[in-house]
Design an enzyme around this catalytic site. Sequence first.
Site, PDB file in Angstrom:
ATOM      1  N   ARG A   1      15.526  90.568  24.944  1.00 45.63           N
ATOM      2  CA  ARG A   1      14.574  90.279  23.791  1.00 45.63           C
ATOM      3  C   ARG A   1      13.366  89.624  24.730  1.00 45.63           C
ATOM      4  O   ARG A   1      12.112  89.955  24.838  1.00 45.63           O
ATOM      5  CB  ARG A   1      14.944  89.424  22.689  1.00 45.63           C
ATOM      6  CG  ARG A   1      15.719  90.089  21.985  1.00 45.63           C
ATOM      7  CD  ARG A   1      16.448  89.104  20.594  1.00 45.63           C
ATOM      8  NE  ARG A   1      15.562  88.649  20.032  1.00 45.63           N
ATOM      9  CZ  ARG A   1      15.868  87.761  18.895  1.00 45.63           C
ATOM     10  NH1 ARG A   1      17.174  87.306  18.743  1.00 45.63           N
ATOM     11  NH2 ARG A   1      15.018  87.278  18.123  1.00 45.63           N
TER      12      ARG A   1
ATOM     13  N   LEU B   1      27.067  88.529  18.991  1.00 45.30           N
ATOM     14  CA  LEU B   1      25.738  89.349  19.039  1.00 45.30           C
ATOM     15  C   LEU B   1      24.811  88.503  18.226  1.00 45.30           C
ATOM     16  O   LEU B   1      25.257  87.857  17.299  1.00 45.30           O
ATOM     17  CB  LEU B   1      26.016  90.481  18.421  1.00 45.30           C
ATOM     18  CG  LEU B   1      26.902  91.628  19.058  1.00 45.30           C
ATOM     19  CD1 LEU B   1      27.129  92.899  18.366  1.00 45.30           C
ATOM     20  CD2 LEU B   1      25.956  91.990  20.606  1.00 45.30           C
ATOM     21  N   ASP B   2      23.687  88.460  18.345  1.00 42.32           N
ATOM     22  CA  ASP B   2      22.657  87.758  17.562  1.00 42.32           C
ATOM     23  C   ASP B   2      22.912  88.424  16.207  1.00 42.32           C
ATOM     24  O   ASP B   2      23.071  89.442  15.984  1.00 42.32           O
ATOM     25  CB  ASP B   2      21.310  88.083  17.963  1.00 42.32           C
ATOM     26  CG  ASP B   2      20.704  87.322  19.257  1.00 42.32           C
ATOM     27  OD1 ASP B   2      21.367  86.541  19.674  1.00 42.32           O
ATOM     28  OD2 ASP B   2      19.751  87.810  19.954  1.00 42.32           O
ATOM     29  N   ARG B   3      22.209  87.701  15.245  1.00 43.00           N
ATOM     30  CA  ARG B   3      22.553  87.779  13.833  1.00 43.00           C
ATOM     31  C   ARG B   3      22.176  89.220  13.222  1.00 43.00           C
ATOM     32  O   ARG B   3      22.631  90.106  12.661  1.00 43.00           O
ATOM     33  CB  ARG B   3      22.006  86.915  12.698  1.00 43.00           C
ATOM     34  CG  ARG B   3      22.411  87.217  11.321  1.00 43.00           C
ATOM     35  CD  ARG B   3      21.980  85.854  10.653  1.00 43.00           C
ATOM     36  NE  ARG B   3      20.588  85.597  10.702  1.00 43.00           N
ATOM     37  CZ  ARG B   3      19.774  86.120   9.608  1.00 43.00           C
ATOM     38  NH1 ARG B   3      20.285  86.985   8.598  1.00 43.00           N
ATOM     39  NH2 ARG B   3      18.510  86.008   9.364  1.00 43.00           N
TER      40      ARG B   3
END
Length: 241
Positions: free
Chosen positions: A175, A70-72
């Site tokens: 996104r 997952l993105d930070r």
Amino acid sequence: MTDRIPVSLSEADIAAVRSWVIHEDEAVIAFNKPAGLSSQGGRIQAHTLDDLLWAFARSNGKRPDLVHRLDRDTSGVILAAKTKPAAGFLGKAMQARRFKKTYLALLSAAPDPKSGTIDTPLLRQEIGRESYMRAVTAETPGAQAALSRYRTLAASEDGALVELDPATGRMHQLRVHMASIGRPLAGDARYGGALTFAGRAAPRLMLHAAKLTFPHPEGGYRTVEAPPPEDFEALKAAAGL
């Protein structure tokens, strides 16, 4: 499972990662990852979730391995395999797109139409030390096919709560896809999202991995759900969603 050099963890580190466990059985362990924690090695010299998995190392030195990332700044469900056979099985299942991921996101306004499919290829670009994705045409050299579905769950004058389902797994896919239809995610400075939401500061990218359904190494499917964190719920409530 992994022959890397063990990372030294404090008691607080171990307590934290254990508190994030939302499902565990013989083959897998699932966490509700907090925002601000990298899944794996980034440029920031701090513990990643991958490092913290040493808290679950067995006496033979083997430890779980992450199945995906997952993105930070994205919170929510992330899965690790506890055995080598489970890691192999889940890796193949992910490549075969047998994982179903469901995300929740906050947007400044509801998409129009309120639900739909975004079938726009993406191109990865390196700018300095950062990686970005850009929505492009299918003819663009290096373009990767990408498909996302979205559905508006609630909307008010202050914003919207949207459910997102990535059918493919490109970097930053949700996104960039939402930004491509003029609805970037709240708090997503990289792709044009507003840094305020419902009159409050959006402290981070407002994206939460709420649910993961996956084929289990021992047969059948499992679904794991993670409740959104306080910062997400607070902004959602502020917008009357």
